[in-house]
Design a protein around this motif. Sequence first.
Motif, PDB file in Angstrom:
ATOM      1  N   ALA A 132      -3.214   9.767   0.912  1.00  0.00           N
ATOM      2  CA  ALA A 132      -3.790   8.825   1.621  1.00  0.00           C
ATOM      3  C   ALA A 132      -3.145   7.594   1.405  1.00  0.00           C
ATOM      4  O   ALA A 132      -2.862   6.588   2.225  1.00  0.00           O
ATOM      5  N   GLU A 133      -2.334   7.549   0.282  1.00  0.00           N
ATOM      6  CA  GLU A 133      -1.670   6.134  -0.239  1.00  0.00           C
ATOM      7  C   GLU A 133      -0.520   5.948   0.321  1.00  0.00           C
ATOM      8  O   GLU A 133       0.251   4.810   0.291  1.00  0.00           O
ATOM      9  N   HIS A 134      -0.082   6.898   0.893  1.00  0.00           N
ATOM     10  CA  HIS A 134       1.287   6.459   1.548  1.00  0.00           C
ATOM     11  C   HIS A 134       1.072   5.634   2.675  1.00  0.00           C
ATOM     12  O   HIS A 134       2.032   4.726   2.939  1.00  0.00           O
ATOM     13  N   TYR A 135       0.103   5.609   3.342  1.00  0.00           N
ATOM     14  CA  TYR A 135      -0.051   4.581   4.439  1.00  0.00           C
ATOM     15  C   TYR A 135      -0.690   3.256   4.066  1.00  0.00           C
ATOM     16  O   TYR A 135      -0.101   2.182   4.343  1.00  0.00           O
ATOM     17  N   LEU A 136      -1.192   3.181   2.846  1.00  0.00           N
ATOM     18  CA  LEU A 136      -1.473   2.151   2.013  1.00  0.00           C
ATOM     19  C   LEU A 136      -0.142   1.511   1.719  1.00  0.00           C
ATOM     20  O   LEU A 136       0.044   0.332   1.942  1.00  0.00           O
ATOM     21  N   ALA A 137       0.945   2.252   1.280  1.00  0.00           N
ATOM     22  CA  ALA A 137       2.346   1.535   0.858  1.00  0.00           C
ATOM     23  C   ALA A 137       2.829   0.921   2.001  1.00  0.00           C
ATOM     24  O   ALA A 137       3.428  -0.041   1.836  1.00  0.00           O
ATOM     25  N   PHE A 138       2.728   1.713   3.347  1.00  0.00           N
ATOM     26  CA  PHE A 138       3.407   0.937   4.646  1.00  0.00           C
ATOM     27  C   PHE A 138       2.602  -0.113   4.813  1.00  0.00           C
ATOM     28  O   PHE A 138       3.462  -1.223   4.977  1.00  0.00           O
ATOM     29  N   LEU A 139       1.336  -0.208   4.854  1.00  0.00           N
ATOM     30  CA  LEU A 139       0.585  -1.526   5.130  1.00  0.00           C
ATOM     31  C   LEU A 139       1.028  -2.584   4.035  1.00  0.00           C
ATOM     32  O   LEU A 139       0.962  -3.892   4.242  1.00  0.00           O
ATOM     33  N   SER A 140       1.239  -2.239   2.943  1.00  0.00           N
ATOM     34  CA  SER A 140       1.670  -3.355   1.908  1.00  0.00           C
ATOM     35  C   SER A 140       2.811  -3.866   2.342  1.00  0.00           C
ATOM     36  O   SER A 140       3.318  -5.107   2.276  1.00  0.00           O
ATOM     37  N   ALA A 141       3.943  -3.180   2.808  1.00  0.00           N
ATOM     38  CA  ALA A 141       5.193  -3.459   3.317  1.00  0.00           C
ATOM     39  C   ALA A 141       4.953  -4.478   4.227  1.00  0.00           C
ATOM     40  O   ALA A 141       5.583  -5.473   4.409  1.00  0.00           O
ATOM     41  N   MET A 142       4.074  -4.096   5.344  1.00  0.00           N
ATOM     42  CA  MET A 142       3.626  -5.052   6.500  1.00  0.00           C
ATOM     43  C   MET A 142       3.157  -6.537   5.796  1.00  0.00           C
ATOM     44  O   MET A 142       3.469  -7.476   6.608  1.00  0.00           O
ATOM     45  N   ARG A 143       2.373  -6.509   4.969  1.00  0.00           N
ATOM     46  CA  ARG A 143       1.882  -7.667   4.344  1.00  0.00           C
ATOM     47  C   ARG A 143       3.160  -8.451   3.673  1.00  0.00           C
ATOM     48  O   ARG A 143       3.217  -9.701   3.776  1.00  0.00           O
ATOM     49  N   ARG A 144       4.296  -7.860   3.011  1.00  0.00           N
ATOM     50  CA  ARG A 144       5.271  -8.339   2.700  1.00  0.00           C
ATOM     51  C   ARG A 144       6.043  -9.128   3.813  1.00  0.00           C
ATOM     52  O   ARG A 144       6.609 -10.027   3.517  1.00  0.00           O
ATOM     53  N   ASP A 145       5.941  -8.667   4.934  1.00  0.00           N
ATOM     54  CA  ASP A 145       6.612  -9.150   6.102  1.00  0.00           C
ATOM     55  C   ASP A 145       6.121 -10.407   6.517  1.00  0.00           C
ATOM     56  O   ASP A 145       6.565 -11.543   7.155  1.00  0.00           O
TER      57      ASP A 145
END
Length: 332
Positions: A132-145
Amino acid sequence: MVWSQTQWQLLDASVRRQLERAPSESEAWKAIVSSAQQILRSFSSSFFLVTRFLPVAKRSEVEVIYASVRFPDGIVDTFPLPANEQLVMLRIWEELYLESLKINGIRNRIFAGVPWILAGFSEIVIRRHIPAEHYLAFLSAMRRDACPKPFPTLENLIDEYVYGSAIVVGYFLSYVYGHKQPAGLSDALECARRLGIALQLTNFVRDVVEYHRHGRLYIPLNLLAQEGLELSDIKSDIASPEKQAGLLRAARALAAHAEAGYDFARRNLYVFSPDCRAAIDACIEVYGKLNRKFLDGVSPLEQRVSLSAMEKFRLLPPGKYWRVPLAYVRLI
């Protein structure tokens, strides 16, 4: 292709109505896949094309995965909202994702208020045992954007951004593709990691001007420094010939790193399940060809570089050409 926030809302309302009337889980899944395919076809002609060479069941899951990353990306790329509101939307989306994983069944998720994209994506995460944490990492990258800042080195770029924006997406796909014995899952994930980095770096080069308009810089500062450029040079003006030339050389350094990733993926294609290799190989060749255009001197500063339909066609598996026209009349 760019969709407005209103377009996304209209699609969401339409799919939700379909799902609320769906008589079974299988019919609900079909409605989700059909809408996810519409998103993929609208946003990425290249990826849409190469996914036609996947088995139908796996292709459906890949289309839903694409929708799951395209919508959050749209929040930070195209929604006319201040950064704080984008961050709120991403936080709510993350909370809905985590809640969705606790609910059994697509229709139950829909009636609990989960967006249709997450209702379908959660089904894949559970079915394929994706962490499940893989998608959380993706959303973290979007927050960086949403709140962009530069990256000192290529290593920083990969660890702090590309991991979430591309590598974990490759991991999602690896769980769907499956691996071939005696290769293990770890071998498939490593190949996906290297290919994911390559694809993302190619996109950074391809869209360097567009990212500049969004206030984002994905070319590491040390690569710019090697060309005598500082951050202030890029922020203020990329129109002068000297700065353009330096920026191009720095961008091509990223393309050279991407080339190594495509080569690694070609050599290790065997680690994936045989029924998915044609699609993965087509992806490598199509995006690899685009990347080589930059290495051969085509400038992404003058226009967005792409491949013609004929260039793409020549890179596809010859024995499966028939899938291409059928894909565009919705027969497969």
